[in-house]
Design a protein around this motif. Structure first.
Motif, short mmCIF file in Angstrom:
data_model
loop_
_atom_site.label_atom_id
_atom_site.label_comp_id
_atom_site.label_asym_id
_atom_site.label_seq_id
_atom_site.Cartn_x
_atom_site.Cartn_y
_atom_site.Cartn_z
N MET A 1 -34.50 -3.33 8.25
CA MET A 1 -33.19 -3.34 8.85
C MET A 1 -32.83 -4.78 9.23
O MET A 1 -33.65 -5.48 9.79
N LYS A 2 -31.62 -5.19 8.89
CA LYS A 2 -31.14 -6.53 9.22
C LYS A 2 -30.15 -6.46 10.38
O LYS A 2 -29.42 -5.49 10.52
N VAL A 3 -30.13 -7.52 11.17
CA VAL A 3 -29.19 -7.66 12.28
C VAL A 3 -28.35 -8.89 12.04
O VAL A 3 -28.87 -9.95 11.71
N ILE A 4 -27.03 -8.75 12.19
CA ILE A 4 -26.12 -9.88 12.09
C ILE A 4 -25.27 -9.90 13.35
O ILE A 4 -24.67 -8.89 13.72
N TYR A 13 -18.04 -7.61 7.66
CA TYR A 13 -18.50 -6.35 8.24
C TYR A 13 -17.71 -5.93 9.48
O TYR A 13 -17.86 -4.81 9.95
N ASP A 48 -23.54 -7.18 17.61
CA ASP A 48 -24.57 -7.12 16.58
C ASP A 48 -24.35 -5.91 15.68
O ASP A 48 -24.19 -4.79 16.17
N PHE A 50 -25.88 -3.72 12.28
CA PHE A 50 -27.16 -3.41 11.64
C PHE A 50 -26.91 -2.94 10.22
O PHE A 50 -26.00 -2.14 9.97
N LEU A 51 -27.73 -3.48 9.32
CA LEU A 51 -27.61 -3.16 7.90
C LEU A 51 -28.95 -2.68 7.38
O LEU A 51 -30.00 -3.17 7.79
N ASP A 53 -31.64 -2.53 4.28
CA ASP A 53 -32.08 -3.62 3.41
C ASP A 53 -31.16 -3.80 2.20
O ASP A 53 -31.14 -4.86 1.59
N THR A 54 -30.39 -2.79 1.88
CA THR A 54 -29.43 -2.85 0.77
C THR A 54 -28.07 -3.41 1.22
O THR A 54 -27.11 -3.34 0.47
N ASN A 55 -28.00 -3.93 2.45
CA ASN A 55 -26.77 -4.42 3.07
C ASN A 55 -25.76 -3.33 3.38
O ASN A 55 -24.59 -3.61 3.59
N LYS A 93 -35.38 -2.29 19.45
CA LYS A 93 -35.31 -3.71 19.09
C LYS A 93 -34.78 -4.51 20.28
O LYS A 93 -35.31 -5.57 20.62
#
Length: 177
Positions: A1-4, A13, A48, A50-51, A53-55, A93
């Motif tokens: 999981m990605k955080v931006i 987004y 923030d 959350f994505l 792994d496939t965005n 997290k």
């Protein structure tokens, strides 16, 4: 999981997150787009997303990093991703990356969905503080909104809640003039 962390509304987004925000929260609990744009300029404020792994966008958490507390303003996952443990991962997290007490608000347990939200937070370890708590409404025709304040990892005192309101509500609920 990605955080931006979004710093402005021009991020690709943002619109997905904003649509979820408008869908997940009643109007009396939401900021206007102008107020959201304004608050994004505050360094203590985190928007923030959350994505996977496939965005693929899965949700957001809007929170404040104050000197004595982490305050979670809003938190939601997309409907397709609910009940898969992702909300738990997102909150853990935040918990794992901070050593400050964490506060968040929930609606009164007057419906099954509100009760489910409270149980969700309790399973993670949040406690319901039984002191009266309300938030100001930004629209002049509405009255204050009563909510419950939950805290992690421990309950907080009525005095601590009063200090939180006095010190941080003017920042959290400040609107663009």
């Amino acid at each position: 999981m990605k955080v931006i962390r979004l710093k402005n509304i021009s991020n690709d987004y943002f619109q997905m997150a904003w649509n979820l925000y408008e869908d997940a929260f009643p109007p009396e609990e939401r900021k206007s787009l102008n107020d959201q744009t304004y608050v994004l300029q505050n360094e203590n404020y985190h928007f923030d997303i959350f994505l996977m792994d496939t965005n693929q966008f899965i949700g957001f958490i809007l929170w404040w990093d104050f000197e004595s507390y982490i305050y979670i303003d809003h938190f939601a996952t997309v409907k397709k991703q609910r009940n898969k443990g992702l909300g738990n991962l997102i909150l853990n997290k935040i918990i794992d990356n901070n050593d400050k007490p964490i506060l968040l608000e929930v609606e009164l347990p007057t419906s099954s969905i509100n009760e489910r939200r409270i149980k969700f937070y309790k399973r993670i370890g949040f406690k319901i503080n039984q002191h009266y708590y309300d938030i100001p409404i930004s629209k002049s025709h509405q009255s204050r909104l009563q909510l419950l304040l939950m805290s992690y990892p421990n309950l907080i005192s009525e005095n601590e809640i009063e200090q939180f309101i006095e010190n941080f509500h003017p920042i959290i609920f400040k609107t663009k003039k």
